[in-house]
Enzyme design. Structure first.
Site, PDB file in Angstrom:
ATOM      1  N   GLY A 180       0.832  -1.191   0.000  1.00 45.43           N
ATOM      2  CA  GLY A 180       0.000   0.000   0.000  1.00 45.43           C
ATOM      3  C   GLY A 180       0.864   1.236   0.000  1.00 45.43           C
ATOM      4  N   GLU A 200       8.507  -5.170  11.159  1.00 49.44           N
ATOM      5  CA  GLU A 200       7.790  -6.427  11.306  1.00 49.44           C
ATOM      6  C   GLU A 200       6.630  -6.481  10.312  1.00 49.44           C
ATOM      7  OE1 GLU A 200       5.327  -8.699  14.912  1.00 49.44           O
ATOM      8  OE2 GLU A 200       6.107  -6.694  15.216  1.00 49.44           O
ATOM      9  N   ASP A 202      -7.876  -0.262   8.360  1.00 47.25           N
ATOM     10  CA  ASP A 202      -8.670   0.457   7.354  1.00 47.25           C
ATOM     11  C   ASP A 202      -9.010  -0.470   6.193  1.00 47.25           C
ATOM     12  OD1 ASP A 202      -5.962   0.585   6.436  1.00 47.25           O
ATOM     13  OD2 ASP A 202      -6.570   2.150   5.029  1.00 47.25           O
ATOM     14  N   ASP A 252      -0.180   9.895  15.292  1.00 46.72           N
ATOM     15  CA  ASP A 252      -0.878   9.543  14.047  1.00 46.72           C
ATOM     16  C   ASP A 252      -1.698   8.262  14.206  1.00 46.72           C
ATOM     17  OD1 ASP A 252      -1.659  10.015  11.448  1.00 46.72           O
ATOM     18  OD2 ASP A 252       0.168   9.224  10.540  1.00 46.72           O
ATOM     19  N   SER A 279      -3.697  -3.576   7.744  1.00 46.15           N
ATOM     20  CA  SER A 279      -4.180  -2.540   8.652  1.00 46.15           C
ATOM     21  C   SER A 279      -5.704  -2.554   8.727  1.00 46.15           C
ATOM     22  CB  SER A 279      -3.692  -1.172   8.183  1.00 46.15           C
ATOM     23  OG  SER A 279      -4.156  -0.931   6.877  1.00 46.15           O
TER      24      SER A 279
HETATM   25  P1  ATP Z   1      -0.504   7.851   5.738  1.00 43.81           P
HETATM   26  O1  ATP Z   1       0.656   7.958   4.830  1.00 43.81           O
HETATM   27  O2  ATP Z   1      -1.475   8.967   5.580  1.00 43.81           O
HETATM   28  O3  ATP Z   1      -0.063   7.637   7.155  1.00 43.81           O
HETATM   29  P2  ATP Z   1      -1.075   5.037   5.487  1.00 43.81           P
HETATM   30  O4  ATP Z   1      -0.828   4.723   6.919  1.00 43.81           O
HETATM   31  O5  ATP Z   1      -2.187   4.281   4.817  1.00 43.81           O
HETATM   32  O6  ATP Z   1      -1.373   6.572   5.304  1.00 43.81           O
HETATM   33  P3  ATP Z   1       1.521   3.963   4.935  1.00 43.81           P
HETATM   34  O7  ATP Z   1       1.945   4.127   6.343  1.00 43.81           O
HETATM   35  O8  ATP Z   1       2.483   4.305   3.865  1.00 43.81           O
HETATM   36  O9  ATP Z   1       0.229   4.827   4.631  1.00 43.81           O
HETATM   37  O10 ATP Z   1       1.057   2.454   4.765  1.00 43.81           O
HETATM   38  C1  ATP Z   1       0.474   1.975   3.585  1.00 43.81           C
HETATM   39  C2  ATP Z   1      -0.197   0.629   3.810  1.00 43.81           C
HETATM   40  O11 ATP Z   1       0.802  -0.368   3.995  1.00 43.81           O
HETATM   41  C3  ATP Z   1      -1.026   0.571   5.093  1.00 43.81           C
HETATM   42  O12 ATP Z   1      -2.338   0.972   4.887  1.00 43.81           O
HETATM   43  C4  ATP Z   1      -0.945  -0.890   5.486  1.00 43.81           C
HETATM   44  O13 ATP Z   1      -2.047  -1.597   4.915  1.00 43.81           O
HETATM   45  C5  ATP Z   1       0.359  -1.365   4.881  1.00 43.81           C
HETATM   46  N1  ATP Z   1       1.385  -1.582   5.934  1.00 43.81           N
HETATM   47  C6  ATP Z   1       2.115  -0.642   6.562  1.00 43.81           C
HETATM   48  N2  ATP Z   1       2.978  -1.175   7.446  1.00 43.81           N
HETATM   49  C7  ATP Z   1       2.770  -2.517   7.392  1.00 43.81           C
HETATM   50  C8  ATP Z   1       3.337  -3.650   8.105  1.00 43.81           C
HETATM   51  N3  ATP Z   1       4.294  -3.489   9.026  1.00 43.81           N
HETATM   52  N4  ATP Z   1       2.870  -4.877   7.805  1.00 43.81           N
HETATM   53  C9  ATP Z   1       1.903  -5.033   6.866  1.00 43.81           C
HETATM   54  N5  ATP Z   1       1.327  -4.027   6.184  1.00 43.81           N
HETATM   55  C10 ATP Z   1       1.740  -2.775   6.430  1.00 43.81           C
END
Ligand code: ATP
Ligand code: MG
Length: 282
Positions: free
Chosen positions: A15, A82, A90, A128, A88
């Site tokens: 994502g 990890e 959402d 956040d 997530s």
């Molecule tokens: P923002 O940038 O506004 O904080 P966000 O949290 O959706 O939005 P990212 O933090 O870049 O954006 O994460 C993108 C997606 O990657 C998340 O929605 C999540 O589904 C996935 N993700 C993030 N970290 C992990 C992880 N450690 N393990 C599995 N999936 C993850």
């Protein structure tokens, strides 16, 4: 563990958000699956950010996504975390609808434990909390990620806010300093969203700009959960998180003894059962 680009095999994209892109990668030497976050930064702050990220090595809690290491590459920093195999909350609620109350209990317990650990042990606030920063794995563990450890990184990402939903507390909108109670507000908003499968503070049918939405959150009487639909202790917990004046809003540690949270961690089995039912619906 010193992670190098050449030791990582990219498996898929997980994502992306305002701050960058997250991929599922395999760290070949240790045969470990990881989530690699790639963040674009100014070269001038690269060393500073890498230094600030060092504290992540010391953040060890079952309620916080573990940190394996970070390295620079040109205008990017790559952060290895990890891997949480169910992603997530959402994406979970967008795909599977409302999150059941026992799962929300475990989630609340885990987030409050994570926030309490970060603050008591490291004097870090999350800054956040929202559904996309709360992750689930198939063991039924719920952990938080993306907390504000790096001042430089917060600065460079704050400029790129493009969200359509806001989890920001009224006091933050009005420019007051961030406190752990602001994270509690964000948790309250998150719980309402997951319980109803809809972001709660955008009135239906209205086409609000982000500015109108912030004004509405800070100044209007906000909708609450229906006590005929949800357990009363859950409604009360959410209402408590969403007390507008931070003076009257409890901090995360105090909320651990709220009626809704106290026995929540005993419901782990129900989380596992729910996870199994999600697989059936796929
Ligand atoms: P923002 O940038 O506004 O904080 P966000 O949290 O959706 O939005 P990212 O933090 O870049 O954006 O994460 C993108 C997606 O990657 C998340 O929605 C999540 O589904 C996935 N993700 C993030 N970290 C992990 C992880 N450690 N393990 C599995 N999936 C993850
Ligand atoms: Mg995130």
């Amino acid at each position: 563990l010193n992670i190098r680009q050449e030791d990582l095999k990219i498996i898929s994209e997980l994502g992306s958000g305002a701050s960058g892109t997250v991929s599922k990668v395999l760290h070949v030497p240790t045969n470990t699956l990881m989530a690699m976050k790639v963040v674009r930064i100014e070269l001038s702050v690269r060393q500073q950010i890498l230094k600030e990220l060092q504290i992540l090595y010391e953040c060890n809690s079952p309620f916080i996504v573990s940190f394996y290491g970070a390295f620079p590459q040109g205008n990017f920093i790559k952060i290895c975390l990890e891997y949480m195999d169910l992603g997530s909350f959402d994406s979970i609620y967008r795909k599977h609808g409302r999150v059941p109350i026992d799962v929300l209990g475990m989630l609340t317990f885990s987030v409050l434990q994570g926030l309490t650990y970060l603050y008591n042990t490291h004097r870090i606030m999350h800054r956040d909390i929202k559904p996309s920063n709360i992750l689930l794995n198939s063991s039924g563990e719920i952990k938080i990620c993306d907390f504000g450890i790096s001042k430089e990184m917060i600065n460079s990402i704050a400029n790129t806010f493009v969200g359509t939903a806001s989890y920001m507390s009224p006091e933050r909108m009005q420019g007051s300093n961030y406190t752990v109670k602001s994270d509690v507000w964000s948790l309250g908003t998150t719980l309402m969203e997951l319980a109803t499968a809809r972001y709660p503070f955008r009135p239906e049918g209205e086409n609000m700009s982000i500015f109108e939405m912030l004004d509405y959150i800070a100044n209007e009487q906000l909708p609450t959960l229906d006590p005929n639909v949800f357990p009363i202790e859950f409604c009360d917990f959410v209402n408590t998180c969403l007390i507008k004046d931070p003076v009257n809003r409890p901090n995360p540690e105090a909320l651990l003894s709220h009626r809704f949270v106290k026995n929540a961690h005993l419901k782990r089995r129900n989380v596992i059962t729910w996870i199994a039912s999600l697989d059936l619906k796929k």
